[in-house]
Design an enzyme around this catalytic site. Structure first.
Site, PDB file in Angstrom:
ATOM      1  N   ASP A 393       0.839  -1.187   0.000  1.00 12.96           N
ATOM      2  CA  ASP A 393       0.000   0.000   0.000  1.00 12.96           C
ATOM      3  C   ASP A 393       0.882   1.248   0.000  1.00 12.96           C
ATOM      4  O   ASP A 393       1.870   1.332   0.733  1.00 12.96           O
ATOM      5  CB  ASP A 393      -0.891  -0.026   1.243  1.00 12.96           C
ATOM      6  CG  ASP A 393      -1.821   1.159   1.329  1.00 12.96           C
ATOM      7  OD1 ASP A 393      -2.700   1.276   0.456  1.00 12.96           O
ATOM      8  OD2 ASP A 393      -1.672   1.963   2.268  1.00 12.96           O
ATOM      9  N   GLU A 422       1.495   0.209  -5.052  1.00 12.40           N
ATOM     10  CA  GLU A 422       1.001   1.488  -5.550  1.00 12.40           C
ATOM     11  C   GLU A 422       2.206   2.418  -5.697  1.00 12.40           C
ATOM     12  O   GLU A 422       2.829   2.781  -4.705  1.00 12.40           O
ATOM     13  CB  GLU A 422      -0.007   2.086  -4.578  1.00 12.40           C
ATOM     14  CG  GLU A 422      -1.286   1.288  -4.452  1.00 12.40           C
ATOM     15  CD  GLU A 422      -2.246   1.888  -3.448  1.00 12.40           C
ATOM     16  OE1 GLU A 422      -3.419   2.092  -3.807  1.00 12.40           O
ATOM     17  OE2 GLU A 422      -1.827   2.170  -2.315  1.00 12.40           O
TER      18      GLU A 422
END
Length: 700
Positions: A393, A422
């Site tokens: 994340d 990400e």
């Protein structure tokens, strides 16, 4: 450097000392700074003093002020002095004894608090060892005994849970010593070992544990729980499979699960009435209790998560964990901050916490012991739980060196480990060229990235609801579509290899594609929206790289227009298994497309040079039509030439085929047949509106 903050008038010549009640150390002022209501004296000692003692500043009037460690813990010198490289932190259990180790270099004392019952505790002093590690050894079998650490630091005692805890009590208030051999479900040692797989042979399916089974018509007994992934033979409306059998029927290779480590936003005793995605980590090495059938039993959550993994592995499905090392739930009350204040997080020059994550704190992966914690954590999940990959994340918060180290260590354990993240550039206190963002992907060849350029070209910019992508009829997106469909890799590409590109048009974040289409085309009939939707899915499946599907995307998942449903509850977030039955034909269409992709290596090329040699953009196409040819691929595939055509128009379009001879049409107008729907030598194809067409020539 010692900074005194003074709120009263004091002589510039005033003399200050530091004492530990045994010795006195004179302070020398090197500078001063006047602010609105205070005076800052910047002072130094003429000798080094240990950091792990309690010190006071002695003022000119004889009063004493507690001296606290501050930014010194964030210096390079501190890291070099206290970097600890052994892999023995936490509680190491054996039936004969348990050995506890805690890294706390600035603590003046540490005591182990051991609970032999919920209300009976004993305290044991811990010994300071090399590199700021404190240790204690207790004889006997301490399986399921609870424990905390009492850390005296900065003149106060903080009760903290072990950051390396393998088990915790309900809601994570205490660590629990666990005999991990007693957490294995039946048959764990015989769990299927899956063969290695290339990234480009992968297809990722993202799902949230609770969403997966909570629908009243899921047919699953253990609704909202880890065990909901373990049930076979479940059906929903009509004869259609749900749950585990449904996953195994799709043709996917990896199931990516939203965070399953212990997180802070849910009261585990009220798990049936509260909801969250889980991006607020509390304890990084323990499964979340709200997904267990008994959150009060530390073993249950561990055993049931292992049972989930075993069930997926036995169906040939790999497991990717969504991990959130970039921040903690609440910095001020986190165990990191209680144990070594100020070390694990980023602060600006003014001493203020950095907030690139948007949730109040950023962890500092560039510091040795935060980097080590991340490495130890992923290696633990890999070895103890046999997970197959990690999705990071907000990976742009982390630094490049850390991410490369994680890949190097993990891939030495499992060459087919899948790491993705990400890769957005985050506004954190880290040099731009050190951020693990997508613009630096070529410097992290083992890591894959969510390709937001692909997403935006296909469906439109997520930050501008009015801007559509190719499937919305925006012909302006045609210009950059080919570089993304062709893997965007090679000497001048965004990635080093196509396997670094995660090709997605929908994930848990933002609007589902269905909801986005309804915003952009509020008057369109459902049948037209379905065609747009499936056109986007076909683009994701047949682009070079790694396809990614959000759970329910194949049956047009809706969250009723909610674009940020992280705590919106079951009615918004649950997988609607009735919808799966309603759109069974569309699901079958996607399944057939997946089978075509998985059976034909031409769609899964691993090297940029092969893509460059065999894949090119089709020219002289009608406006709004995108097409590519995979030419002369007979050495890698059963087919020789493959044409992929995507009609972004609401009208039919004629397209000339690039080569003479007989062509077999494999996919057209929501139908797929690997042996061919029909053959043509006419040299032209009529493309259905908003349709995907595949035509092939066989090897001679």
């Amino acid at each position: 450097m010692i900074t005194l903050v003074i709120f009263t008038e004091v002589s510039r010549e005033a003399h200050f000392d530091v004492t530990d009640n045994e010795k006195v150390y004179p302070l020398k002022k090197i500078s001063e700074q006047r602010l609105e209501d205070r005076l800052l004296f910047h002072m130094v000692l003429d000798q080094k003093i240990p950091l792990y003692r309690d010190y006071w500043v002695v003022c000119p009037d004889g009063s004493r002020i507690p001296l606290k460690t501050g930014a010194v813990v964030r210096t390079k010198e501190f890291d070099e002095l206290f970097a600890y490289d052994k892999c023995d932190l936490g509680a190491a259990y054996s039936p004969e004894r348990t050995i506890f180790k805690l890294w706390a270099p600035t603590a003046s004392s540490v005591r182990l608090k051991l609970f032999t019952s919920s209300s009976t505790a004993f305290e044991y002093p811990m010994n300071r060892e090399d590199k700021g590690v404190w240790s204690a050894e207790l004889e006997g079998d301490h399986h399921l005994h609870e424990y905390t650490f009492l850390v005296r630091v900065n003149h106060s005692v903080n009760e903290a849970v072990d950051p390396y805890a393998k088990g915790v009590t309900v809601n994570g208030t205490r660590g629990v010593i666990v005999d991990m051999d007693k957490t294995h479900p039946p048959g764990w040692d015989e769990t299927a070992m899956l063969p290695p797989i290339k990234k480009t042979d992968s297809l990722i399916y993202e799902v949230h544990v609770r969403d997966f089974s909570i629908h009243p018509l899921s047919g699953i007994q253990y609704k909202g729980k880890f065990m909901g992934f373990t049930e076979s033979g479940t059906t929903g409306s009509g004869p259609f499979s749900t749950g585990l059998d449904y996953l195994s029927s799709l043709g996917i290779t990896h199931v990516q699960i939203l965070p399953v480590n212990d997180y802070g936003s849910i009261d585990e005793l009220k798990a049936d009435t509260e909801y969250n995605w889980g991006y607020d980590p509390l304890h990084f090495n323990v499964p979340e209790g709200s997904y267990a059938t008994d959150p009060t039993d530390p073993v249950t959550r561990i055993r049931e998560f292992k049972t989930l993994i075993a069930a997926l592995h036995n169906k040939g499905l790999r497991v990717i964990m969504d991990v959130v090392y970039n921040h903690v739930f609440i910095r001020e009350t986190s165990d990191f901050e209680k144990i070594v204040p100020g070390y694990y997080f980023r602060f600006d020059y003014g001493g203020n916490p950095v907030n690139g994550t948007g949730v109040g704190n950023d962890t500092a992966s560039e510091r040795y012991m935060m980097r080590k914690f991340m490495l130890d954590s992923v290696l633990y999940w890999k070895s103890e739980y046999q997970v197959d990959g990690f999705r990071f994340d907000l990976m742009g918060i982390h630094d490049i060196d850390t991410m490369n180290l994680l890949f190097t260590k993990l891939s030495s354990e499992d060459p087919s480990i899948f790491l993705l993240g990400e890769g957005w550039k985050m506004d954190t206190w880290l040099d731009e060229d050190q951020k693990a963002c997508i613009d630096s992907a070529v410097r992290m060849p083992g890591i894959s990235f969510f390709n937001d350029r692909f997403r935006d070209h296909v469906k439109g910019n997520i930050f501008n609801e009015a801007q559509g992508g190719f499937i919305n009829g925006n012909a302006a997106m045609l210009g950059g579509l080919f570089e993304n469909v062709s893997g965007n890799s090679g000497d001048h590409g965004l990635f080093k290899t196509p396997g670094q590109s995660i090709n997605y048009i929908e994930c848990h974040d933002n609007h589902t594609l269905w909801d986005r289409l309804k915003i952009l085309h509020p008057q369109e009939d459902e049948s037209v929206l379905r065609r747009r939707h499936l056109l986007g899915t076909a683009l994701a499946l047949f682009s070079q790289g790694v396809p990614f599907i959000h759970a329910g995307q194949e049956f047009f998942r809706t969250k009723q227009g909610d674009g940020n449903s992280y705590r919106s509850g079951d009615l918004i977030n649950r997988l609607d298994w009735e919808r799966r039955a309603k759109f069974a034909a569309d699901v079958q269409y996607v399944q057939e497309l997946i089978r075509i992709r998985q059976r034909h290596p031409a769609f899964r090329m691993d090297h940029p040079a092969d893509i460059a040699a065999h894949m090119s953009l089709l020219g002289e196409l009608p406006d709004g039509v995108f097409g590519v040819i995979l030419k002369s691929v007979e050495e890698m595939d059963a087919w020789q030439d493959i044409v992929l055509l995507f009609n972004g128009h609401l009208e039919e379009k004629y397209v000339s085929l690039p080569e003479p001879g007989k062509w077999r049409v494999i996919a057209e107008d929501m139908e797929v047949k690997e042996d061919g729907l029909y053959e043509t030598e006419a040299g032209k194809l009529l493309l259905p509106p908003l349709g995907f067409t595949m035509a092939v020539q066989d090897s001679l």
